[in-house]
Design a protein around this motif. Structure first.
Motif, short mmCIF file in Angstrom:
data_model
loop_
_atom_site.label_atom_id
_atom_site.label_comp_id
_atom_site.label_asym_id
_atom_site.label_seq_id
_atom_site.Cartn_x
_atom_site.Cartn_y
_atom_site.Cartn_z
N GLN A 1 0.82 -1.21 0.00
CA GLN A 1 0.00 0.00 0.00
C GLN A 1 0.86 1.27 0.00
N LEU A 2 0.45 2.24 -0.80
CA LEU A 2 1.03 3.58 -0.70
C LEU A 2 0.54 4.20 0.60
N HIS A 3 1.46 4.79 1.36
CA HIS A 3 1.16 5.20 2.73
C HIS A 3 0.97 6.72 2.81
N SER A 4 -0.30 7.17 2.75
CA SER A 4 -0.63 8.59 2.90
C SER A 4 0.04 9.48 1.86
N CYS A 5 0.12 8.99 0.66
CA CYS A 5 0.63 9.80 -0.46
C CYS A 5 -0.40 10.87 -0.81
N ASP A 6 0.03 12.12 -1.05
CA ASP A 6 -0.93 13.18 -1.30
C ASP A 6 -1.49 13.11 -2.74
N GLU A 7 -2.57 13.83 -2.95
CA GLU A 7 -3.27 13.77 -4.24
C GLU A 7 -2.41 14.23 -5.41
N PRO A 8 -1.71 15.37 -5.32
CA PRO A 8 -0.88 15.79 -6.46
C PRO A 8 0.14 14.74 -6.87
N GLU A 9 0.75 14.09 -5.88
CA GLU A 9 1.74 13.05 -6.19
C GLU A 9 1.08 11.85 -6.85
N LEU A 10 -0.10 11.49 -6.35
CA LEU A 10 -0.84 10.38 -6.97
C LEU A 10 -1.15 10.68 -8.43
N ARG A 11 -1.58 11.90 -8.69
CA ARG A 11 -2.00 12.27 -10.05
C ARG A 11 -0.85 12.26 -11.05
N LYS A 12 0.37 12.42 -10.58
CA LYS A 12 1.52 12.33 -11.49
C LYS A 12 1.63 10.93 -12.08
N ARG B 1 4.95 -2.07 -10.88
CA ARG B 1 6.20 -2.78 -11.17
C ARG B 1 6.52 -3.77 -10.05
N ALA B 2 6.26 -3.36 -8.82
CA ALA B 2 6.48 -4.27 -7.69
C ALA B 2 5.59 -5.51 -7.83
N ARG B 3 4.36 -5.29 -8.28
CA ARG B 3 3.45 -6.42 -8.49
C ARG B 3 3.93 -7.30 -9.64
N ASP B 4 4.38 -6.67 -10.72
CA ASP B 4 4.87 -7.43 -11.87
C ASP B 4 6.10 -8.28 -11.50
N ARG B 5 6.91 -7.77 -10.60
CA ARG B 5 8.11 -8.50 -10.18
C ARG B 5 7.84 -9.57 -9.12
N GLY B 6 6.59 -9.66 -8.69
CA GLY B 6 6.23 -10.69 -7.72
C GLY B 6 6.46 -10.29 -6.27
N TYR B 7 6.75 -9.01 -6.03
CA TYR B 7 6.95 -8.56 -4.65
C TYR B 7 5.64 -8.52 -3.88
N THR B 8 4.53 -8.31 -4.59
CA THR B 8 3.21 -8.24 -3.97
C THR B 8 2.18 -8.83 -4.91
N ARG B 9 1.11 -9.34 -4.34
CA ARG B 9 0.03 -9.87 -5.18
C ARG B 9 -0.97 -8.78 -5.55
N TYR B 10 -1.19 -7.83 -4.63
CA TYR B 10 -2.15 -6.76 -4.88
C TYR B 10 -1.56 -5.44 -4.42
N ILE B 11 -2.14 -4.34 -4.92
CA ILE B 11 -1.68 -3.01 -4.52
C ILE B 11 -2.85 -2.21 -3.96
N GLY B 12 -2.55 -1.33 -3.00
CA GLY B 12 -3.60 -0.55 -2.36
C GLY B 12 -3.13 0.84 -1.99
N TYR B 13 -4.09 1.62 -1.51
CA TYR B 13 -3.80 2.97 -1.03
C TYR B 13 -4.27 3.08 0.41
N SER B 14 -3.44 3.68 1.26
CA SER B 14 -3.80 3.93 2.66
C SER B 14 -3.81 5.42 2.90
N GLY B 15 -4.97 5.97 3.24
CA GLY B 15 -5.06 7.40 3.48
C GLY B 15 -6.50 7.86 3.51
N ASP B 16 -6.68 9.17 3.51
CA ASP B 16 -8.01 9.75 3.67
C ASP B 16 -8.19 10.95 2.75
N GLY B 17 -9.38 11.51 2.77
CA GLY B 17 -9.65 12.77 2.09
C GLY B 17 -9.58 12.71 0.58
N ALA B 18 -9.15 13.82 -0.03
CA ALA B 18 -9.14 13.95 -1.48
C ALA B 18 -8.22 12.94 -2.14
#
Length: 299
Positions: free
Chosen positions: A114-125, A134-151
């Motif tokens: 999971q991305l940990h409290s990454c802000d919206e502008p950074e996400l939008r990039k 890429r981490a998922r493609d390399r087998g480091y993780t099976r799924y990807i998520g976002y952890s945070g709140d708000g916008a």
């Protein structure tokens, strides 16, 4: 223990999960954490959630459960390679810290990164999302998520790239109930509730807690004045936890503790199932009456 399907993933998760923040900051021994986490798994919990910035949490979990990796779903977070105070969203940093997390956790993959409290502008990039892919493609993780709140959390749900959302939901933090969860349900995104008992901020009565999250919740609860908070601490915590797990769209709630017996206690609380409709709606109604636009979800 009740289990729910975590969105579109293949994971059936226990409605209670273990949060690794407290053990990371609490200077716990491996033997103490091994006792704690084995008690959690034996009570039916199959979700363990941590982060690379929770000091020693990943190392302790990896050492304590090195022989039980198949018994639970392992979630971690990235974005603070050098600690919580130093966010670093460069793709190379995210991938490097993820590799380090795997070593610490003594595994070749996590079930959710999971991305940990990454802000919206950074996400939008988009670079941070591509790094997780890429981490998922390399087998480091099976799924990807976002952890945070708000916008930022709303964008994470709307963009369609994430399998899960971890966000604040409790009697003192209900912004996500109206804003995020209906859309997440439509997108079949798995939802993980953090701080589901609002840090038990009311436990000292008229004295606010010392931690920053707890102080905010305490101030809100002073205005909300829920009647059930006048019951015993055990009864009020039980209602608070059942409230969060009664919110439509919540799949699991992450609870941290350093007491092995707490897992059986919490599991016993949930035998009663969802809150009675009248009590649930009274909590929601009171929130709508009192909450204002400043009462945003706490990241």
């Amino acid at each position: 223990m009740e289990y729910r399907q975590l969105g579109k993933t293949d994971m059936r998760v226990s409605v209670l999960g273990f949060g690794g923040w407290e053990i990371g900051y609490g200077h716990r021994s491996v033997s103490a954490v091994k006792k704690l986490l084995n008690a959690a798994l034996d009570a039916g919990l199959n979700v363990i959630d941590t982060a690379e910035c929770y000091v020693t949490s990943e190392e302790l979990i990896g050492e304590a459960l090195r022989d039980r990796r198949k018994d639970y779903c392992l979630f971690t977070k990235c974005g603070h390679e050098r600690g919580w105070s130093h966010a670093d969203w460069r793709p190379e940093s995210l991938l490097r810290s993820t590799q380090r997390s795997l070593k610490r956790l003594k595994t070749d993959h996590v079930d959710l990164l999971q991305l940990h409290s990454c802000d919206e502008p950074e996400l939008r990039k988009g670079d941070v999302i591509e790094a997780l892919k890429r981490a998922r493609d390399r087998g480091y993780t099976r799924y990807i998520g976002y952890s945070g709140d708000g916008a930022a959390a709303l964008y994470a749900v709307e963009c369609g790239d994430f399998d899960t959302l971890q966000t604040s939901v409790s009697i003192a933090d209900q912004e996500a109930v109206d804003v995020l969860l209906p859309l997440a349900a439509k997108r079949e995104i798995g939802v993980i509730a953090k701080r589901p008992v609002a840090n038990v901020a009311w436990h000292n009565g008229n004295r606010p807690p010392s931690d920053s999250y707890g102080r905010v919740y305490w101030k809100r609860l002073q205005e909300l004045q829920y009647g059930f908070l006048r019951q015993s601490l055990k009864e009020s915590v039980a209602i608070a936890l059942r409230f969060t797990l009664s919110v439509p769209g919540i799949h699991t709630a992450i609870v941290g503790t350093t007491r092995p017996e707490r897992f059986e206690e919490n599991a016993a609380v949930l035998v009663g199932g969802s809150l009675p409709t009248e009590l649930f709606e009274s909590i929601r109604s009171r929130w709508r009456e009192v909450a204002n636009e400043r009462w945003a979800g706490q990241t």
